[in-house]
Design a protein around this motif. Sequence first.
Motif, mmCIF file in Angstrom:
data_model
loop_
_atom_site.group_PDB
_atom_site.id
_atom_site.type_symbol
_atom_site.label_atom_id
_atom_site.label_comp_id
_atom_site.label_asym_id
_atom_site.label_seq_id
_atom_site.Cartn_x
_atom_site.Cartn_y
_atom_site.Cartn_z
ATOM 1 N N GLY A 46 0.818 -1.204 0.000
ATOM 2 C CA GLY A 46 0.000 0.000 0.000
ATOM 3 C C GLY A 46 0.849 1.250 0.000
ATOM 4 O O GLY A 46 2.002 1.232 -0.427
ATOM 5 N N THR A 47 0.285 2.320 0.511
ATOM 6 C CA THR A 47 0.965 3.613 0.446
ATOM 7 C C THR A 47 1.732 3.967 1.722
ATOM 8 O O THR A 47 2.169 5.113 1.870
ATOM 9 C CB THR A 47 -0.046 4.734 0.144
ATOM 10 N N ILE A 48 1.901 3.002 2.634
ATOM 11 C CA ILE A 48 2.708 3.295 3.823
ATOM 12 C C ILE A 48 4.130 3.633 3.378
ATOM 13 O O ILE A 48 4.590 3.175 2.333
ATOM 14 C CB ILE A 48 2.712 2.123 4.831
ATOM 15 N N CYS A 49 4.809 4.421 4.157
ATOM 16 C CA CYS A 49 6.168 4.821 3.801
ATOM 17 C C CYS A 49 7.125 3.681 4.108
ATOM 18 O O CYS A 49 7.452 3.409 5.272
ATOM 19 C CB CYS A 49 6.577 6.084 4.556
ATOM 20 N N LYS A 50 7.541 3.007 3.054
ATOM 21 C CA LYS A 50 8.459 1.878 3.172
ATOM 22 C C LYS A 50 9.341 1.878 1.935
ATOM 23 O O LYS A 50 8.859 2.097 0.826
ATOM 24 C CB LYS A 50 7.661 0.575 3.265
ATOM 25 N N PHE A 51 10.642 1.629 2.135
ATOM 26 C CA PHE A 51 11.583 1.629 1.023
ATOM 27 C C PHE A 51 12.052 0.212 0.709
ATOM 28 O O PHE A 51 12.093 -0.645 1.591
ATOM 29 C CB PHE A 51 12.789 2.536 1.350
ATOM 30 N N GLN A 52 12.401 0.001 -0.553
ATOM 31 C CA GLN A 52 12.866 -1.309 -0.993
ATOM 32 C C GLN A 52 14.175 -1.660 -0.300
ATOM 33 O O GLN A 52 15.049 -0.815 -0.141
ATOM 34 C CB GLN A 52 13.081 -1.320 -2.508
ATOM 35 N N THR A 53 14.317 -2.928 0.090
ATOM 36 C CA THR A 53 15.544 -3.367 0.759
ATOM 37 C C THR A 53 16.478 -4.101 -0.206
ATOM 38 O O THR A 53 17.520 -4.581 0.207
ATOM 39 C CB THR A 53 15.216 -4.291 1.944
ATOM 40 N N LYS A 54 16.108 -4.143 -1.473
ATOM 41 C CA LYS A 54 16.958 -4.802 -2.478
ATOM 42 C C LYS A 54 18.272 -4.042 -2.611
ATOM 43 O O LYS A 54 18.290 -2.829 -2.783
ATOM 44 C CB LYS A 54 16.233 -4.834 -3.827
ATOM 45 N N PHE A 55 19.374 -4.779 -2.519
ATOM 46 C CA PHE A 55 20.703 -4.172 -2.567
ATOM 47 C C PHE A 55 21.039 -3.761 -3.998
ATOM 48 O O PHE A 55 21.058 -4.598 -4.898
ATOM 49 C CB PHE A 55 21.737 -5.174 -2.036
ATOM 50 N N PRO A 56 21.316 -2.471 -4.238
ATOM 51 C CA PRO A 56 21.647 -2.025 -5.600
ATOM 52 C C PRO A 56 23.041 -2.477 -6.020
ATOM 53 O O PRO A 56 23.996 -2.401 -5.239
ATOM 54 C CB PRO A 56 21.576 -0.507 -5.521
ATOM 55 N N SER A 57 23.149 -2.924 -7.246
ATOM 56 C CA SER A 57 24.432 -3.426 -7.751
ATOM 57 C C SER A 57 25.490 -2.326 -7.788
ATOM 58 O O SER A 57 26.693 -2.610 -7.688
ATOM 59 C CB SER A 57 24.254 -4.041 -9.141
ATOM 60 N N GLU A 58 25.084 -1.066 -7.900
ATOM 61 C CA GLU A 58 26.043 0.047 -7.947
ATOM 62 C C GLU A 58 26.822 0.198 -6.635
ATOM 63 O O GLU A 58 27.880 0.812 -6.616
ATOM 64 C CB GLU A 58 25.329 1.381 -8.236
ATOM 65 N N LEU A 59 26.304 -0.369 -5.555
ATOM 66 C CA LEU A 59 26.963 -0.230 -4.256
ATOM 67 C C LEU A 59 27.790 -1.449 -3.861
ATOM 68 O O LEU A 59 28.392 -1.460 -2.794
ATOM 69 C CB LEU A 59 25.916 0.030 -3.166
ATOM 70 N N GLU A 60 27.821 -2.473 -4.712
ATOM 71 C CA GLU A 60 28.474 -3.738 -4.342
ATOM 72 C C GLU A 60 29.913 -3.586 -3.885
ATOM 73 O O GLU A 60 30.318 -4.205 -2.920
ATOM 74 C CB GLU A 60 28.380 -4.737 -5.498
ATOM 75 N N SER A 61 30.692 -2.774 -4.541
ATOM 76 C CA SER A 61 32.097 -2.641 -4.166
ATOM 77 C C SER A 61 32.327 -1.541 -3.127
ATOM 78 O O SER A 61 33.447 -1.331 -2.693
ATOM 79 C CB SER A 61 32.940 -2.350 -5.413
ATOM 80 N N ARG A 62 31.255 -0.875 -2.709
ATOM 81 C CA ARG A 62 31.432 0.282 -1.840
ATOM 82 C C ARG A 62 30.956 0.082 -0.406
ATOM 83 O O ARG A 62 31.436 0.756 0.502
ATOM 84 C CB ARG A 62 30.723 1.478 -2.457
ATOM 85 N N ILE A 63 29.986 -0.824 -0.185
ATOM 86 C CA ILE A 63 29.475 -1.062 1.162
ATOM 87 C C ILE A 63 28.953 -2.491 1.256
ATOM 88 O O ILE A 63 28.509 -3.065 0.255
ATOM 89 C CB ILE A 63 28.363 -0.052 1.540
ATOM 90 N N GLU A 64 29.036 -3.058 2.455
ATOM 91 C CA GLU A 64 28.559 -4.420 2.663
ATOM 92 C C GLU A 64 27.041 -4.464 2.586
ATOM 93 O O GLU A 64 26.347 -3.566 3.045
ATOM 94 C CB GLU A 64 29.023 -4.956 4.033
ATOM 95 N N ARG A 65 26.541 -5.539 2.021
ATOM 96 C CA ARG A 65 25.097 -5.726 1.848
ATOM 97 C C ARG A 65 24.359 -5.642 3.187
ATOM 98 O O ARG A 65 23.303 -5.017 3.286
ATOM 99 C CB ARG A 65 24.837 -7.072 1.181
ATOM 100 N N THR A 66 24.904 -6.268 4.231
ATOM 101 C CA THR A 66 24.212 -6.298 5.528
ATOM 102 C C THR A 66 24.090 -4.904 6.142
ATOM 103 O O THR A 66 23.065 -4.585 6.745
ATOM 104 C CB THR A 66 24.925 -7.229 6.525
ATOM 105 N N LEU A 67 25.124 -4.066 5.991
ATOM 106 C CA LEU A 67 25.062 -2.703 6.523
ATOM 107 C C LEU A 67 23.971 -1.900 5.821
ATOM 108 O O LEU A 67 23.197 -1.193 6.457
ATOM 109 C CB LEU A 67 26.407 -1.995 6.372
ATOM 110 N N PHE A 68 23.912 -2.033 4.502
ATOM 111 C CA PHE A 68 22.889 -1.339 3.731
ATOM 112 C C PHE A 68 21.489 -1.807 4.141
ATOM 113 O O PHE A 68 20.605 -0.990 4.405
ATOM 114 C CB PHE A 68 23.108 -1.577 2.232
#
Length: 151
Positions: A46-68
Amino acid sequence: MLSGPRTAPDRAKLPFCHESFHNLQELRHSASLANKVFIQRDYTEGTICKFQTKFPSELESRIERTLFEDTVKTLNNYYAEAEKIGGQSYLEGCLACTTAYLIFLCMETRYEKVLKKISRYIQEQNEKIYAPRGLLITDPIERGMRVIEIS
């Protein structure tokens, strides 16, 4: 207040919190020149404020998936807390109606308090986790609650 960039002697006169803020501002400016990653809203529930938790590939070499993922899940929990309707929200609404909304001139709503908590959390995450990796999270309120911007 200086209008141009501060020099090292000018920074030495400032308290640590101003220097930290200034360093984040410098990082924000330099990050605006780099690639930006946008985490979109998740409308599956629905329209509740919630963001996707899918890890973007652009961040793979820059931050750990679990931290994101931890950051986004915590933000989602805060937004769920802000939108939760309970006795306090009901009372705030009743007081607002009876005072022609003048009560909000001298009182912060629970929603506003949680938004401030979210801003503090984002600042803390930027200082401890994201800035050392050359990244910066922009508060979603600055982007109309549509995206989380990581630059």
